[in-house]
Design a protein around this motif. Structure first.
Motif, mmCIF file in Angstrom:
data_model
loop_
_atom_site.group_PDB
_atom_site.id
_atom_site.type_symbol
_atom_site.label_atom_id
_atom_site.label_comp_id
_atom_site.label_asym_id
_atom_site.label_seq_id
_atom_site.Cartn_x
_atom_site.Cartn_y
_atom_site.Cartn_z
ATOM 1 N N VAL A 51 0.857 -1.183 0.000
ATOM 2 C CA VAL A 51 0.000 0.000 0.000
ATOM 3 C C VAL A 51 0.899 1.240 0.000
ATOM 4 N N ILE A 52 0.791 2.045 -1.048
ATOM 5 C CA ILE A 52 1.530 3.300 -1.151
ATOM 6 C C ILE A 52 0.546 4.425 -0.860
ATOM 7 N N CYS A 53 0.793 5.137 0.195
ATOM 8 C CA CYS A 53 -0.096 6.225 0.590
ATOM 9 C C CYS A 53 0.474 7.551 0.112
ATOM 10 N N VAL A 54 -0.341 8.315 -0.615
ATOM 11 C CA VAL A 54 0.026 9.664 -1.041
ATOM 12 C C VAL A 54 -0.848 10.619 -0.241
ATOM 13 N N GLY A 55 -0.247 11.290 0.741
ATOM 14 C CA GLY A 55 -1.038 12.083 1.659
ATOM 15 C C GLY A 55 -0.586 13.523 1.748
ATOM 16 N N ASN A 56 -1.184 14.215 2.684
ATOM 17 C CA ASN A 56 -0.916 15.632 2.909
ATOM 18 C C ASN A 56 -0.561 15.883 4.361
ATOM 19 N N LEU A 57 0.256 16.882 4.568
ATOM 20 C CA LEU A 57 0.438 17.420 5.914
ATOM 21 C C LEU A 57 -0.533 18.560 6.170
ATOM 22 N N THR A 58 -1.083 19.108 5.085
ATOM 23 C CA THR A 58 -1.982 20.251 5.179
ATOM 24 C C THR A 58 -3.327 19.902 4.560
ATOM 25 N N ALA A 59 -4.243 20.843 4.657
ATOM 26 C CA ALA A 59 -5.623 20.609 4.205
ATOM 27 C C ALA A 59 -5.771 20.893 2.718
ATOM 28 N N GLY A 60 -5.157 20.066 1.884
ATOM 29 C CA GLY A 60 -5.404 20.109 0.457
ATOM 30 C C GLY A 60 -4.635 21.171 -0.295
ATOM 31 N N LYS A 155 -2.125 -0.854 6.976
ATOM 32 C CA LYS A 155 -0.669 -0.932 7.057
ATOM 33 C C LYS A 155 -0.080 -0.397 5.748
ATOM 34 N N LYS A 156 0.743 0.630 5.852
ATOM 35 C CA LYS A 156 1.308 1.276 4.670
ATOM 36 C C LYS A 156 2.732 0.792 4.425
ATOM 37 N N THR A 157 2.998 0.458 3.184
ATOM 38 C CA THR A 157 4.340 0.045 2.799
ATOM 39 C C THR A 157 5.229 1.254 2.537
ATOM 40 N N LEU A 158 4.633 2.299 1.993
ATOM 41 C CA LEU A 158 5.370 3.517 1.669
ATOM 42 C C LEU A 158 4.445 4.705 1.904
ATOM 43 N N SER A 159 4.895 5.663 2.697
ATOM 44 C CA SER A 159 4.098 6.858 2.984
ATOM 45 C C SER A 159 4.789 8.087 2.406
ATOM 46 N N LEU A 160 4.132 8.708 1.436
ATOM 47 C CA LEU A 160 4.636 9.909 0.789
ATOM 48 C C LEU A 160 3.721 11.075 1.149
ATOM 49 N N VAL A 161 4.306 12.211 1.460
ATOM 50 C CA VAL A 161 3.499 13.400 1.695
ATOM 51 C C VAL A 161 3.845 14.442 0.641
ATOM 52 N N VAL A 162 2.813 15.040 0.066
ATOM 53 C CA VAL A 162 2.982 16.042 -0.972
ATOM 54 C C VAL A 162 2.839 17.416 -0.332
ATOM 55 N N VAL A 163 3.807 18.280 -0.601
ATOM 56 C CA VAL A 163 3.831 19.617 -0.018
ATOM 57 C C VAL A 163 3.897 20.637 -1.151
ATOM 58 N N ALA A 328 13.256 4.251 -7.375
ATOM 59 C CA ALA A 328 13.877 3.555 -6.243
ATOM 60 C C ALA A 328 12.888 3.408 -5.085
ATOM 61 N N LEU A 329 12.081 4.434 -4.852
ATOM 62 C CA LEU A 329 11.063 4.337 -3.810
ATOM 63 C C LEU A 329 10.028 3.273 -4.158
ATOM 64 N N LEU A 330 9.647 3.208 -5.436
ATOM 65 C CA LEU A 330 8.700 2.182 -5.852
ATOM 66 C C LEU A 330 9.316 0.790 -5.724
ATOM 67 N N ASP A 331 10.599 0.677 -6.043
ATOM 68 C CA ASP A 331 11.287 -0.608 -5.852
ATOM 69 C C ASP A 331 11.211 -1.035 -4.382
ATOM 70 N N LEU A 332 11.418 -0.084 -3.501
ATOM 71 C CA LEU A 332 11.366 -0.366 -2.077
ATOM 72 C C LEU A 332 9.986 -0.822 -1.644
ATOM 73 N N ALA A 333 8.967 -0.172 -2.190
ATOM 74 C CA ALA A 333 7.594 -0.533 -1.825
ATOM 75 C C ALA A 333 7.203 -1.904 -2.334
ATOM 76 N N LEU A 334 7.723 -2.308 -3.492
ATOM 77 C CA LEU A 334 7.335 -3.577 -4.098
ATOM 78 C C LEU A 334 8.206 -4.746 -3.656
ATOM 79 N N ARG A 335 9.275 -4.446 -2.925
ATOM 80 C CA ARG A 335 10.189 -5.505 -2.514
ATOM 81 C C ARG A 335 9.467 -6.503 -1.602
ATOM 82 N N PRO A 336 9.602 -7.812 -1.819
ATOM 83 C CA PRO A 336 8.947 -8.787 -0.965
ATOM 84 C C PRO A 336 9.396 -8.658 0.489
#
Length: 336
Positions: A51-60, A155-163, A328-336
């Motif tokens: 699960v790759i989460c693309v989230g925010n620290l702020t309100a949109g 459970k998140k495999t990779l958490s990315l925040v967009v700023v 590289a981040l996607l590789d990390l998320a997909l790694r078994p």
């Protein structure tokens, strides 16, 4: 009734509206405490796929959804059956269900899921864990979650925040550090950053480099630079623009920077549902200039079908400076 994003949220020092901020500060303490308690007390469910989460620290208003679209594109280019997952904000259906781009409406599933569903399988679910499980049971090999950095149910495999990387004109994307509703932050900055694996700093297309002071805020975290770049030129001739997004003024700036002959621009609250009266008023305004109407893809998804042929959608995409770092981040998320 939806309210527009306060511009005073995004001032770093000597922010205006001191009385409003003072009155709202106690509510921000409650908001932060409730969020922290929910995260601490929830045991996340593992759907059995990354699960790759693309989230925010702020309100949109950061460009999060175009990042989700780009990640889905890259994963599916790797022959990974990646599905998107959204809460379906603004829609009436609770889910979990897969969005049908030809059968559902934005009023049913939300504007962002409907916009994305033309590119990849998209699921909506008010209960995000049930949505991730439904996607996995349907054959998803990875799930890209649109929003959810403050949602602890999966459970998140990779958490990315967009700023948002915009710092011109005295803007500061994190405001003065205040939490909603006294400021734009969804939780205290240090707390939200601690759960992030990387930061995606979204710059306007006409800004060459990020503000060093802003990059320094994220010291210790990988920072990837991306831009919202138009995938097509704006419509030719004079135009009247409108947008109901987190920061509509950024759409106005982007249209002008792209060379659009913008005669006027109407901002609306995020996820605004456009009724006939509003759209006719916009059309009448455009007629006074002999202009067309242009809006974002997200807004276009919310238009009644009869109006879509009369209004141009201006598409943008998230373009990353360092493809290798993202891969590289996607590789990390997909790694078994």
């Amino acid at each position: 009734m939806k309210l527009s994003t306060p511009r005073w949220w995004y001032v770093r020092d000597h922010a205006p509206a001191p009385v409003s901020r003072a009155l709202l500060t106690p509510l921000s303490w409650i908001w932060a405490a409730v969020t922290a308690r929910r995260i601490a007390k929830t045991t996340p469910i593992d759907p059995g796929v990354p699960v790759i989460c693309v989230g925010n620290l702020t309100a949109g208003g950061t460009g999060k959804t175009p990042v989700v679209r780009e990640l889905l594109r890259r994963l599916r280019a790797r022959h990974v059956d990646a599905h998107g997952l959204s809460k379906g904000y603004g829609g009436s259906l609770e889910g979990p269900l897969q969005v049908d781009p030809t059968g559902h409406t934005a009023a049913q599933v939300g504007d962002e899921p409907l916009m994305l569903a033309g590119d990849a399988p998209i699921w909506i679910s008010r209960n995000r864990a049930n949505g991730a499980l439904a996607a996995a049971w349907a054959g998803a090999q990875a799930v890209v979650m649109d929003d959810g950095h403050q949602n602890p149910s999966i459970k998140k495999t990779l958490s990315l925040v967009v700023v948002d990387g915009e710092t011109r004109n005295n803007e500061w994307p994190l405001g003065d550090g205040a939490v909603f509703p006294a400021g734009p932050l969804r939780e205290p900055l240090a707390v939200g950053l601690a759960r992030a694996d990387a930061v995606i700093l979204m710059l306007p297309s006409d800004v060459e480099a990020p503000d060093p002071d802003l990059v320094a805020v994220f010291a210790g975290k990988p920072v990837l630079i991306a831009r919202l770049a138009p995938t097509a030129p704006p419509p030719s001739g004079p135009q009247v623009g409108f947008a109901g997004v987190g920061k509509p003024w950024k759409v106005e700036r982007s249209l002008e920077a792209s060379g659009c002959d913008l005669k006027d621009f109407a901002p609306f609250p995020d996820h605004r549902a456009y009724d006939e009266r509003t759209l006719q008023a916009l059309a009448d305004r455009a007629a006074t200039f002999g202009a067309g109407l242009v809006t974002t893809e997200k807004d276009w998804a919310r238009l009644p079908p009869a109006w879509r042929a009369k209004i141009s959608a201006w598409p943008v995409a998230a373009v990353f400076e360092d493809d290798a770092a993202l891969e590289a981040l996607l590789d990390l998320a997909l790694r078994p």
